[in-house]
Write a protein that holds these residues in place. Structure first.
Motif, PDB file in Angstrom:
ATOM      1  N   LEU A 112       0.828  -1.161   0.094  1.00  3.99           N
ATOM      2  CA  LEU A 112       0.136  -0.037   0.116  1.00  3.99           C
ATOM      3  C   LEU A 112       0.765   1.358  -0.015  1.00  3.99           C
ATOM      4  CD1 LEU A 112      -2.745   1.467   0.424  1.00  3.99           C
ATOM      5  CD2 LEU A 112      -2.276   1.456   2.881  1.00  3.99           C
ATOM      6  N   SER A 118      -5.163   0.804  -3.967  1.00  8.07           N
ATOM      7  CA  SER A 118      -3.788   0.264  -4.374  1.00  8.07           C
ATOM      8  C   SER A 118      -3.987  -0.758  -5.433  1.00  8.07           C
ATOM      9  CB  SER A 118      -3.342  -0.750  -2.949  1.00  8.07           C
ATOM     10  OG  SER A 118      -2.267  -1.478  -3.242  1.00  8.07           O
ATOM     11  N   VAL A 145      -0.818  -6.538  -0.886  1.00  2.56           N
ATOM     12  CA  VAL A 145      -1.535  -5.453  -0.197  1.00  2.56           C
ATOM     13  C   VAL A 145      -2.158  -6.006   1.025  1.00  2.56           C
ATOM     14  CG1 VAL A 145      -2.652  -3.520  -0.200  1.00  2.56           C
ATOM     15  CG2 VAL A 145      -1.852  -4.511  -2.327  1.00  2.56           C
TER      16      VAL A 145
END
Length: 442
Positions: free
Chosen positions: A193, A223, A232
């Motif tokens: 992220l 993201s 992520v």
């Protein structure tokens, strides 16, 4: 009223990686994110083992200092688990993981951090990064060698200086106790992220999202919208003041939410005490995501290597620029040589002249020059013919230009306009009729 927390956790493999090496946890008082490294050789195993060991300390504490001590003990134990696992499974050599965790105790939180996963706090709509990345580029930023903007695109931005794993028996973990208050929103994330989404965009999503789940989902979505080149994982924790304590089941996401599976090895080594492994990764790993220092001088070596890379990069740019300039110069020279094969007839100082080149120019540079000046005065030419000369008459060769000049000379002598930009057409000679055949003599 009691201080309570409401949380959410999400994890996604991203758009490029083939497996999820992140792990995340949102529990009763413990919240953590781990980002594994080592490629297919064990990044997912490392983060899962570390987080599963850390989950054991999720519970109530009498003080934040006690929670801080529990975090430290659990992380040391997790590091030992990773080392023992590598000893029993040599194919996992070089695996490791980052780890960022917090435990809330009343109006305080105990924080533990190693690697480049991050902890943020949103307070009064202002987002603050609490942890400091243990990366090579962060060292360069702290020492003033590069700027924070340059660090975002630095070729060594993924080099980690500290991780949990079989690279260090006593890893240095950042520990601290901070205050928290109702209204605070904490966010833990992997670099999947923070590495692709700007600080301001993260702040805006955390400010505008009503619930932790909305915030976590929104951060994951942005993201993915940015391409998500890495896994992520996001954990969002809201601190509230309430008369009731919400009951929520702990949430585990990422590789820690799956059963841990080990590949079968040829043989298990049990004849000696496991030792430290200082190599950055297993030879089987093909994902150049993270590295660890092999010695105390590793940072200096990387800095010197970075300087060499900078010098090589400048030399490469210089050579490339010279090559491009050489190509451009070659093209321009070839073009100029072609222009010198062309001719045209025009006026020079009141006389008809033959020019070599083309009538155009490049800025102040003219692509033609007087090749031969004649003694034919332009004022002596008939009006139409003079205008032709003033606007120039193209010729394919010197011979054609000389023929045009001859016609202009004739026009000046006779005073009769001619279309001299066309080759003269010879007047056809009349064909004589054949003589009649003689009559036969009687």
């Amino acid at each position: 009223m009691a201080i309570v927390t409401v949380s959410a956790a999400v994890s996604h493999v991203g758009k490029i990686r083939s497996n999820n090496q992140d792990s995340g946890f949102a529990g009763q008082t413990l919240f953590a994110v781990a980002d594994g490294m080592g490629g297919h050789a064990g990044g997912d195993v490392a983060s899962a083992l570390a987080l599963k060991r850390l989950i054991e300390i999720d519970g109530e504490y009498s003080s934040a200092v006690d929670a801080e001590f529990a975090l430290q003990e659990a992380i040391v134990a997790a590091n030992a688990v990773l080392t023992e696992t590598v000893y029993d499974h040599p194919e996992l050599t070089g695996m490791g993981t980052t780890l960022s965790a917090l435990v809330r105790v009343g109006h305080s939180v105990a924080l533990a951090h190693i690697g480049d996963s991050r902890v943020y706090r949103l307070r009064e709509d202002v987002l603050t990064q609490i942890t400091v990345d243990h990366t090579f580029v962060q060292r360069l930023v702290d020492s003033g060698r590069i700027t924070a903007e340059e660090a975002k695109t630095h070729p060594r931005r993924s080099v980690l200086m500290r991780v949990l794993g079989d690279v260090d028996a006593a890893p240095e973990v950042d520990l601290q106790v901070m205050d928290t208050r109702p209204g605070d929103r904490w966010m833990l994330c992997s670099d999947g992220l923070s590495g692709v989404v700007e600080h301001d965009e993260i702040e805006e999503i955390l400010k505008s999202s009503i619930t932790p789940q909305d915030a976590a989902d929104g951060l994951l979505k942005v993201s993915l919208d940015h391409g998500a080149p890495d896994n992520v994982t996001v954990v969002v924790v809201d601190v509230h003041q309430s008369f009731e304590t919400p009951e929520a089941a702990p949430v585990t996401v990422g590789s820690a939410a799956q059963p841990i599976a080990f590949e079968q090895t040829v043989g298990r080594r049990t004849s000696r005490i496991p030792g430290l492994r200082l190599h950055p990764r297993s030879p089987a790993s093909s994902e150049p995501s993270h590295f660890e220092p092999e010695s105390d001088d590793y940072l200096d070596e990387l800095i010197e290597e970075d300087r060499r890379r900078g010098r090589r990069r400048k030399a490469t740019w210089l050579v490339g620029a010279l090559i491009v300039l050489g190509i451009i110069a070659g093209v321009l020279y070839a073009g100029y040589q072609w222009t010198q094969t062309r001719f045209y007839v025009g006026e020079a100082n009141g006389y008809v002249a033959i020019y070599q080149g083309v009538q155009q120019g490049i800025g102040p540079v003219q692509l033609s020059h007087v090749f031969q000046q004649t003694d034919v005065e332009t004022d002596a030419l008939p009006p139409y013919t003079r205008r032709q000369v003033e606007t120039t008459i193209s010729a394919d060769s010197v011979t054609a230009a000389l023929e045009i000049v001859k016609r202009l000379s004739d026009a000046a002598a006779t005073g009769v306009d001619q279309n001299v930009d066309r080759p003269s057409t010879p007047t056809p000679t009349p064909t004589q009729a054949p003589a009649p055949a003689p009559e036969p003599t009687p």
